[in-house]
Design a protein around this motif. Structure first.
Motif, PDB file in Angstrom:
ATOM      1  N   PRO A 212      -7.179  -8.136 -15.235  1.00 41.03           N
ATOM      2  CA  PRO A 212      -6.988  -8.551 -13.843  1.00 41.03           C
ATOM      3  C   PRO A 212      -5.811  -9.514 -13.697  1.00 41.03           C
ATOM      4  N   VAL A 213      -4.608  -8.979 -13.657  1.00 41.95           N
ATOM      5  CA  VAL A 213      -3.400  -9.785 -13.545  1.00 41.95           C
ATOM      6  C   VAL A 213      -2.596  -9.319 -12.337  1.00 41.95           C
ATOM      7  N   PRO A 214      -1.785 -10.196 -11.742  1.00 36.60           N
ATOM      8  CA  PRO A 214      -1.011  -9.823 -10.559  1.00 36.60           C
ATOM      9  C   PRO A 214       0.359  -9.261 -10.946  1.00 36.60           C
ATOM     10  N   ARG A 215       0.607  -8.019 -10.586  1.00 36.97           N
ATOM     11  CA  ARG A 215       1.904  -7.412 -10.876  1.00 36.97           C
ATOM     12  C   ARG A 215       2.922  -7.816  -9.819  1.00 36.97           C
ATOM     13  N   ALA A 216       4.187  -7.838 -10.201  1.00 43.97           N
ATOM     14  CA  ALA A 216       5.266  -7.969  -9.230  1.00 43.97           C
ATOM     15  C   ALA A 216       5.413  -6.636  -8.506  1.00 43.97           C
ATOM     16  N   ILE A 217       5.475  -6.684  -7.197  1.00 42.51           N
ATOM     17  CA  ILE A 217       5.548  -5.469  -6.385  1.00 42.51           C
ATOM     18  C   ILE A 217       6.977  -4.952  -6.383  1.00 42.51           C
ATOM     19  N   PRO A 218       7.187  -3.679  -6.668  1.00 40.72           N
ATOM     20  CA  PRO A 218       8.534  -3.135  -6.602  1.00 40.72           C
ATOM     21  C   PRO A 218       8.992  -2.957  -5.153  1.00 40.72           C
ATOM     22  N   ALA A 219      10.251  -3.243  -4.912  1.00 44.15           N
ATOM     23  CA  ALA A 219      10.835  -2.993  -3.597  1.00 44.15           C
ATOM     24  C   ALA A 219      11.011  -1.485  -3.396  1.00 44.15           C
ATOM     25  N   ARG A 220      11.494  -1.080  -2.237  1.00 45.77           N
ATOM     26  CA  ARG A 220      11.681   0.338  -1.948  1.00 45.77           C
ATOM     27  C   ARG A 220      12.611   1.001  -2.962  1.00 45.77           C
ATOM     28  N   ASP A 221      13.565   0.229  -3.497  1.00 41.39           N
ATOM     29  CA  ASP A 221      14.505   0.794  -4.475  1.00 41.39           C
ATOM     30  C   ASP A 221      14.004   0.680  -5.913  1.00 41.39           C
TER      31      ASP A 221
ATOM     32  N   ARG B  14      12.837  -5.087   2.563  1.00 47.58           N
ATOM     33  CA  ARG B  14      13.121  -4.341   1.331  1.00 47.58           C
ATOM     34  C   ARG B  14      11.865  -3.696   0.759  1.00 47.58           C
ATOM     35  N   TYR B  15      10.694  -4.046   1.307  1.00 50.80           N
ATOM     36  CA  TYR B  15       9.411  -3.593   0.765  1.00 50.80           C
ATOM     37  C   TYR B  15       8.640  -2.782   1.800  1.00 50.80           C
ATOM     38  N   ALA B  16       7.685  -2.026   1.318  1.00 54.92           N
ATOM     39  CA  ALA B  16       6.767  -1.308   2.198  1.00 54.92           C
ATOM     40  C   ALA B  16       5.477  -2.095   2.328  1.00 54.92           C
ATOM     41  N   VAL B  17       5.580  -3.328   2.793  1.00 53.64           N
ATOM     42  CA  VAL B  17       4.424  -4.224   2.857  1.00 53.64           C
ATOM     43  C   VAL B  17       4.159  -4.731   4.266  1.00 53.64           C
ATOM     44  N   GLY B  18       4.756  -4.144   5.262  1.00 52.80           N
ATOM     45  CA  GLY B  18       4.563  -4.605   6.625  1.00 52.80           C
ATOM     46  C   GLY B  18       5.518  -5.718   6.995  1.00 52.80           C
TER      47      GLY B  18
END
Length: 315
Positions: free
Chosen positions: A78-87, A18-22
């Motif tokens: 410096p905080v970690p964001r939630a990565i959005p999926a392709r949608d 669902r992600y563009a993360v490999g």
């Protein structure tokens, strides 16, 4: 962080599509902490954290947390964001739990903080408070005084199984805090859990502040009191380090000076911080499943801190 829910490799593989993360290279459960299930996920494009939200984090609160992290990141914190999926969605369902794939930040949490590191953490906390001045989100503090009363009631007589007389000590402290809590101080959204293991550092520089899942709208100076109680004692809470205390408060005030009222209220706020962690640790001590991959934390370490603050002279 912890692991309560097992995620099979094939489920992780499907999630990553669902992600563009490999594609998946490896995944390892992270045992530290007590709140959620966490995995360090390595893909062909980098490292990420997969968090599955367990009982204490309500799914309805997740959009607030995502908006908070996006706001802080946009402000340069410096905080970690939630990565959005392709949608574009940030929140998924994995193994029946709400879940997010989160940015991996470099750095190591200090196990024995130095004064320089405590000062840097205090400054980072102040900068977050400044960045949140225009944040419009809000979330009630479910672990404020009303929540402490409820936790104490839920633990009941079992508190005395942890230490003889603990139930009475907790009741006395609740009564004191009811009478002395400085609720009229300025409020904002706060982190509410700034322990050393929630701060990543390279040398004396803060590279990440993580685990915002207790973030809430509360007395702003309480955030500093929580951090003070967490950083300025040895792990057992029996030895206070005045150098760490001075550095943390100094680092905070270099970016955001305390008012006279906030400074005067710090001892009461610190007592509240100690009782909050004493009670949540007590509840976890009494109720953590035997088969959970998680290390229970000693509630008496915060009874020791509470007694030190109640004795006066630390703040």
């Amino acid at each position: 962080m912890a692991v309560y829910t097992h995620v099979p490799a094939e489920v992780l593989d499907a999630l990553l599509t669902r992600y563009a993360v490999g594609t998946l290279v490896s995944a390892k459960g992270i045992a530290e902490g007590v709140e959620n299930s966490n995995y360090l996920v390595e893909t062909t494009k980098g490292r990420f954290i997969l968090t599955l939200y367990e009982k204490r984090v309500a799914a309805a609160d997740l959009p607030f947390f995502m908006a908070l992290l996006d706001h802080l990141s946009a402000a340069g914190c410096p905080v970690p964001r939630a990565i959005p999926a392709r949608d574009g969605t940030q929140i998924q369902t994995v193994a029946g739990r709400p879940a997010c794939l989160i940015e991996f930040l470099s750095g190591v949490s200090p196990t024995t903080p130095t004064a320089a590191q405590a000062g840097a953490a205090g400054a980072a906390l102040a900068r977050m408070h400044l960045a949140l001045a225009d944040f419009t989100g809000a979330r009630p503090n479910s672990l404020g005084i009303a929540g402490w009363h409820q936790l104490a009631a839920n633990c009941g007589d079992a508190l005395d199984r942890i230490a003889p007389g603990l139930g009475g000590r907790v009741a006395d402290e609740l009564a004191w805090l009811d009478a002395h809590w400085p609720a009229a101080l300025p409020q904002s959204v706060i982190h509410a859990d700034l322990f050393p293991d929630n701060v990543l550092m390279l040398g004396d520089a803060v590279t990440g502040v993580i685990d915002f899942y207790f973030a809430c709208t509360e007395v702003r100076a309480w955030d500093l009191a929580v951090a003070h109680a967490a950083w300025c004692f040895d792990p057992g809470g029996t030895r206070f380090d005045p150098a760490l205390s001075a550095a943390m408060i100094g680092g905070y005030e270099a970016a955001l000076p305390l008012s006279d009222a906030e400074r005067a209220a710090l001892p009461a706020l610190a007592r509240g911080a100690c009782l909050r962690f004493l009670l949540t640790r007590a509840w976890d001590w009494l109720n953590t499943p035997a088969d959970a991959l998680v290390t229970r934390k000693d509630p008496l370490a915060f009874l020791n801190r509470l007694d030190a603050y109640a004795g006066g002279g630390l703040l």
